[in-house]
Design a protein around this motif. Structure first.
Motif, mmCIF file in Angstrom:
data_model
loop_
_atom_site.group_PDB
_atom_site.id
_atom_site.type_symbol
_atom_site.label_atom_id
_atom_site.label_comp_id
_atom_site.label_asym_id
_atom_site.label_seq_id
_atom_site.Cartn_x
_atom_site.Cartn_y
_atom_site.Cartn_z
ATOM 1 N N UNK A 63 10.784 2.093 9.833
ATOM 2 C CA UNK A 63 11.328 2.581 8.568
ATOM 3 C C UNK A 63 10.217 3.133 7.680
ATOM 4 N N UNK A 64 9.071 2.467 7.660
ATOM 5 C CA UNK A 64 7.941 2.929 6.855
ATOM 6 C C UNK A 64 7.434 4.285 7.340
ATOM 7 N N UNK A 101 18.510 4.467 5.819
ATOM 8 C CA UNK A 101 18.229 3.053 5.612
ATOM 9 C C UNK A 101 17.431 2.845 4.323
ATOM 10 N N UNK A 102 17.521 1.681 3.711
ATOM 11 C CA UNK A 102 16.657 1.404 2.547
ATOM 12 C C UNK A 102 15.188 1.410 2.967
ATOM 13 N N UNK A 103 14.345 2.043 2.151
ATOM 14 C CA UNK A 103 12.917 2.033 2.456
ATOM 15 C C UNK A 103 12.373 0.641 2.146
ATOM 16 N N UNK A 104 11.570 0.067 3.056
ATOM 17 C CA UNK A 104 11.055 -1.285 2.826
ATOM 18 C C UNK A 104 10.331 -1.404 1.488
ATOM 19 N N UNK A 105 10.536 -2.519 0.813
ATOM 20 C CA UNK A 105 9.840 -2.761 -0.453
ATOM 21 C C UNK A 105 9.216 -4.152 -0.412
ATOM 22 N N UNK A 131 0.829 -1.211 0.000
ATOM 23 C CA UNK A 131 0.000 0.000 0.000
ATOM 24 C C UNK A 131 0.864 1.263 0.000
ATOM 25 N N UNK A 132 1.911 1.245 0.811
ATOM 26 C CA UNK A 132 2.794 2.409 0.895
ATOM 27 C C UNK A 132 3.486 2.664 -0.433
ATOM 28 N N UNK A 133 3.971 1.612 -1.063
ATOM 29 C CA UNK A 133 4.638 1.759 -2.364
ATOM 30 C C UNK A 133 3.725 2.424 -3.381
ATOM 31 N N UNK A 134 2.526 1.902 -3.506
ATOM 32 C CA UNK A 134 1.586 2.407 -4.509
ATOM 33 C C UNK A 134 1.148 3.833 -4.195
ATOM 34 N N UNK A 135 0.875 4.109 -2.921
ATOM 35 C CA UNK A 135 0.381 5.435 -2.541
ATOM 36 C C UNK A 135 1.467 6.493 -2.651
ATOM 37 N N UNK A 174 -0.403 7.030 5.622
ATOM 38 C CA UNK A 174 -0.531 7.214 7.073
ATOM 39 C C UNK A 174 -1.658 6.368 7.634
ATOM 40 N N UNK A 175 -2.750 6.254 6.892
ATOM 41 C CA UNK A 175 -3.866 5.422 7.349
ATOM 42 C C UNK A 175 -3.462 3.958 7.413
ATOM 43 N N UNK A 176 -2.743 3.492 6.386
ATOM 44 C CA UNK A 176 -2.311 2.087 6.359
ATOM 45 C C UNK A 176 -1.336 1.785 7.489
ATOM 46 N N UNK A 177 -0.403 2.701 7.739
ATOM 47 C CA UNK A 177 0.597 2.473 8.783
ATOM 48 C C UNK A 177 -0.020 2.521 10.173
#
Length: 1085
Positions: free
Chosen positions: A867-868, A900-904, A794-798, A808-811
């Motif tokens: 990280x997210x 840090x690398x952003x989670x994927x 969800x974070x990637x797409x948004x 923010x809602x997903x997290x």
């Protein structure tokens, strides 16, 4: 002149009042656009009246003694314990996270020291990209919309910072080479006004008491004292800007860029000098830009305080008077809201088809005071349906009349001077009289000559200078203008061709419409502070014609002199030159920002690497004043679009729906939200402002209602998260402090989660396996891992769609509702080896391997979630992530979370179990219903047995997640009963007298209470609860179904109301289902 409203006394089907306050003059008469410019339709006065009505309603609601809705109630909060970081950490050194972990979250503790360390280590510089282990060969560049050097940040700035910093930090963690440039605008009028007031207050001196150089020294002194304040506020908000590249629009390098731009545009014929009507502030004695003009809506006759006048001045009235027709009987009556300008009337216009005036076509009226003859002209622009159908024409003081003068070759008589006094051409009786004092004298003289025909109250929009409070006067001045038509076509075409993307896309229509109707841009300002125009008036030897101006321009005076010598065929030393004392409009220099900040016109390394910028992010209110001009100037001067995308965010309003404005006294300083502030100090700030008494009353009453105890300390992370939680690509944002406070509670939830995680880890720093090695074993491990995978997806797409509210809602949902409320509650029993017997326990023993896997899963869920969240909440995520580092498997790739690398999702592919996520939805409903049943019968510590009467498919799910159902429902045992199920499933029916709950139409829960269940009592309790909920639902429905619900109620309030309505409806449905089952049970008994 301003007639009432758009066409009310102008009676022209032209631009009307929409153009009356424009600093852009009409095109010169040689341009073909002068005729087409009258084709725009004037805005209806209705929206203005409706806007005024809504504003009055809001003010009355604030001043009323009662709150109209539950949402209006003041935020409730109690003072939290403040924990301070006391370790002796040198400025710029890394914070000591080996200290004991505080018991609760405190913003003051968390936000200490981190920013100074980030900045000193160069983490925000694009050069750190070379040291990154996950670097990619891509660049992300943008500039912060430069705030005024005079100002302080407000919540609109905070939204800009929160959004831009989230994008910047995300891209940096993705491995991009990131450059985010800070800067400040010299804010010509605003800064000069502030310094003039200060000098008058402290030294009793006015600007004119100094030479220009002396005054500019005072301005620079003030800038050096105060200029860093806004940068410190940006640091306090956590903005990860590259401070080594900070630029100020008056810096030498930037000033060279401004000069170069002016010279190039002059050379290409895009800047010219001409006489045109401009917005003129008599108090400042300067032209001002459109954005510095406020429109004050007047419902009718209104007395206003005006700078320079001891007594209030009357506005909002329409005066009608007569012009006698010369040489014959009769008269032509005209109306105006500005009778003082009638001294500058040069004609009277009527519609050619108006039967009332057919007999006077071509005739003349005689001016009663100047004896001048005014021709009666015909023009189809006149609206014969309005008023008398006859229009007085004053070309030197009205934009629309100026167009008429071009069409009919009429003279232009200036009757008001730059200082706001009447000109000598008005006659001795008016010469030197202030314009609004002259208004009364003209009215009295008209009465005396028996030409006065009446006066009435009239609604109108009054243009007001936002800097001085003075009434704007359209004046005819020789100024420098930018020719915009061709550049505007290129800017519109860039969007049309897809070279420039505007987000949200609905702004593309606005973009095209405005650029297709653009006028030339007046860039002269009669100030001392700013970029002095690099143009020089030339005087040649033996020149007899002093009337015609001769101008040259150059990058320096020497270059200009050489140009003059070549242009006029004389020796350089024979030329006398005087530089134009005016300065350039601040928006001109701001329009160069995307490339001037990188060293243009020099071909610097930064310019080659980072231009064009990747994106421009800013408020939607700057689409014309700044964004369009940047696109036009950037394309013209560099040959490239200055950026590839434009992202507009909504405006921030207060909780009453009012735009935050200094003139309303409702601006909230973000630092007051971060640190907290008392009501007394809030009220003191309002008193210190220069507000109208009514506005002050409304502002202070709103504060008393909204913040009876002041504003609590919320912290930077909570403020940023709250701002990004709104849908920025849509309706305006009505931010309430209660929303920010709830985000602070979320920070504490994160804090307590880490406390639990550290307890689980204990002293075993080798307890965690790597992400790749960690394969979830239990059903709950697989579920939470899959939930994390889905959240990352969800974070990637948004992020790609710039929908930050979705992220923010997903997290929030993952951390609070999945990780804390479900997984951690369940995993406590796994990690501390609590084991109680039950009928269904698929995982009866928690081996060391299972505990190790659960520990690793918990660690990675928390670490990856931090990280997210890092782009939104940089301080708390850094603090908590650093605390986890001793347990990190393997060596850390970076010293800071922000690198840090952003989670994927690709690294979590082995954690994706979609069937587990789908199945667990039933489990959550079972747990929710079981807890509701426990609450209904007042159970706290008891753990009853529970039967699930369900379908075979549901039974399989409940068996699969049996231990989670047993643990989270707080029951002693779980029995499965399938009336139509397979033989291998539990088939013992539930005992009679159990407490019954309905999950769905195929699943019921029966809670066996040891003392037996009184069905009649349960029916009574449920009925009573239903009787309370029904009126509540009806009240919500009445509110939702009201005619003006969608237009009046802000989006976030509607969303809250919809959630409440859904919750009440769901509970009522559950009660009805329970009653039905209980009544059936009653019947069978």
């Amino acid at each position: 002149m301003w007639r009432a409203g758009a066409v009310l006394s102008l009676r022209l089907v032209g631009r009307g009042a929409a153009r009356l306050c424009s600093s852009n003059p009409p095109k010169p008469s040689s341009s073909s656009s002068s005729s087409s410019s009258s084709q725009s339709i004037s805005p209806s006065p209705r929206p203005q009246a409706e806007k005024q009505r809504r504003r009055r309603q809001r003010e009355e609601a604030i001043l009323s003694s009662q709150h109209s809705t539950a949402e209006d109630k003041p935020v409730k909060w109690s003072e939290k314990q403040k924990i301070v970081y006391t370790a002796l950490t040198p400025l710029g050194s890394k914070k000591d996270t080996s200290l004991p972990f505080p018991s609760s979250y405190s913003p003051e503790y968390v936000e200490a020291s981190w920013y100074q360390w980030w900045e000193k280590e160069g983490f925000f510089s694009p050069e750190q990209h070379e040291r990154s282990s996950h670097a990619v060969d891509q660049t992300f560049t943008l500039c912060i919309p430069p705030p005024n050097v005079t100002g302080t940040l407000h919540l609109g700035h905070a939204l800009t910072v929160a959004v831009e910093d989230a994008l910047v930090r995300w891209k940096r963690m993705k491995g991009y080479r990131v450059l985010w440039v800070p800067g400040c605008d010299h804010a010509g009028i605003a800064t000069q006004t502030v310094v003039e007031r200060r000098l008058l207050m402290e030294e009793g001196k006015r600007r004119q008491d100094f030479t220009r150089e002396e005054f500019l020294q005072q301005v620079w002194k003030w800038k050096n004292e105060k200029g860093e304040e806004i940068y410190e506020q940006l640091r306090r908000l956590g903005a990860s800007l590259d401070w080594s590249r900070a630029c100020f629009t008056m810096d030498p390098g930037f000033s060279r860029a401004v000069t170069e731009a002016f010279v190039q545009l002059c050379d290409s014929g895009l800047i010219y000098r001409s006489e045109g009507l401009v917005n003129w502030s008599c108090a400042l004695e300067s032209a001002i830009s459109d954005i510095e003009v406020d429109s004050k809506e007047l419902p009718g006759q209104t007395m206003l305080s005006i700078p320079g006048y001891e007594n209030k001045v009357e506005f909002g009235t329409m005066l009608t008077f007569a012009y006698p027709v010369d040489g014959q009987g009769g008269e032509v009556a005209v109306s105006t809201t500005r009778p003082e300008t009638m001294l500058g009337d040069v004609a009277i216009a009527v519609h050619p088809d108006d039967p009332r005036y057919l007999d006077v076509h071509g005739k003349q009226c005689r001016h009663p005071f100047t004896d001048r003859l005014l021709p009666i002209i015909t023009d189809s622009m006149v609206n014969m349906e309005l008023g008398t159908g006859a229009v007085k024409v004053t070309p030197a003081h009205d934009h629309t009349d100026f167009l008429l003068s071009q069409r009919h070759s009429l003279p232009r008589l200036t009757v008001i001077r730059g200082d706001g006094t009447m000109a000598p051409s008005c006659g001795q009786w008016l010469q030197g009289v202030k314009r609004f004092d002259a208004r009364q004298l003209v009215m009295d003289a008209l009465v005396e000559k028996k030409l006065f025909r009446g006066k009435k109250s009239h609604a109108m929009a009054l243009p007001v200078c936002s800097r001085s409070g003075d009434i704007i006067e359209p004046l005819l001045k020789k100024q420098w203008f930018v020719r915009c038509d061709k550049m505007a076509k290129k800017a519109a075409q860039a969007v049309e061709d897809g070279q420039l993307e505007i987000i949200p896309h609905f702004y593309t229509k606005t973009w095209k419409k405005w650029l297709s109707n653009i006028s030339d841009w007046c860039i002269s300002r009669q100030l001392w502070w700013g970029h002095q125009i690099p143009a020089y008036r030339v005087e040649l030897p033996n020149c007899t014609d002093r009337g015609e101006e001769q101008w040259v321009w150059g990058r320096s005076e020497d270059e200009a002199r050489q140009r003059a010598a070549v242009k006029y065929g004389v020796r350089p030393d024979a030329v006398t030159m005087t530089q134009d004392p005016d300065v350039l409009d601040t928006w001109f220099s701001s329009g160069l920002f995307p490339f001037a900040m990188l060293g243009w016109p020099e071909q610097t390394t930064d310019l080659q690497l980072y231009y064009p910028n990747s994106i421009l992010e800013t408020g939607s209110d700057l689409i014309f004043f700044w964004v369009a001009r940047m696109v036009m100037l950037g394309t013209e001067l560099t040959g490239q679009l200055p950026f590839k995308q434009v992202l507009f965010h909504s405006l921030v309003r207060d909780k009453h729906g009012r735009k935050m404005s200094k003139s309303l006294g409702n601006v909230i300083d973000p630092l007051d939200v971060i640190h907290g502030i008392s009501l007394e100090r809030l009220q003191q700030k309002v008193m210190e402002g220069n507000l109208h008494p009514r506005e002050r009353l409304v502002a202070m009453e709103a504060q008393r209602k909204d913040f009876p105890k002041g504003i609590p300390q919320c912290g930077t992370d909570a403020l940023r998260f709250a701002l990004c939680s709104h849908k920025i690509q849509g309706e305006d944002i009505s931010l309430s402090i209660s929303q920010v406070l709830s985000c602070r509670h979320f920070c504490n939830k994160m804090w307590q989660t880490l406390r639990f995680t550290l307890v689980v880890m204990g002293d075993d720093t080798a307890a965690v396996g790597t992400l790749e090695e960690t394969t979830p074993l239990s059903s709950m491990d697989r579920w939470i891992c899959s939930r994390l995978y889905s959240t990352v997806m969800q974070c990637e797409q948004a992020f790609e769609a710039y929908e930050l509210h979705t992220i923010t809602s997903a997290l929030y949902s993952f951390w609070v509702h999945s990780l804390c409320d479900v997984y951690m509650e369940y995993v406590k029993s796994v990690l501390v080896q609590q084991n109680e017997g039950s009928v269904v326990q698929p995982e009866t023993e928690h081996s060391g391997r299972e505990r190790q896997v659960a520990t690793s899963v918990l660690y990675h869920c928390v670490s990856m979630s931090l990280a997210l969240l890092s782009p939104f909440m940089p301080f708390i995520t850094e603090e908590l992530w650093q605390r986890l580092q001793p347990y990190r498997p393997g060596a850390a790739t970076q010293t800071s979370l922000c690198l840090q690398p952003y989670p994927c999702s690709s690294q979590l592919a082995h954690w994706h179990f979609p069937e587990e996520e789908r199945a667990f939805l039933l489990v959550q409903e079972v747990i929710r219903t079981a807890r509701l049943l426990r609450a209904q019968c007042g159970m706290t510590k008891e753990k009853p047995a529970m039967w699930a009467v369900c379908s075979p498919a549901q039974a399989q799910v409940l068996l699969h997640f049996g231990s989670a159902v047993w643990t989270l429902s707080r029951i002693s045992s779980l029995h499965i009963h399938c009336p139509h199920g397979a033989d291998n499933l539990h088939s013992t029916p539930p005992p009679k007298g159990s407490l019954v709950g309905v999950v769905d139409h195929t699943c019921q829960l029966h809670l066996h209470v040891q003392s037996g269940m009184n069905v009649d009592k349960q029916i009574l309790q449920l009925s009573q609860r239903r009787d309370k909920l029904v009126p509540k639902l009806e009240e919500i429905l009445r509110r939702v179904q009201s005619p003006d619900y969608l237009s009046k109620v802000p989006a976030h309030v509607r969303q809250q109301t919809d959630s409440k309505m859904s919750a009440v409806q769901q509970e009522l449905k559950t009660i009805e289902d329970q009653l039905k089952v209980l009544q059936e049970t009653q019947t069978t008994e």
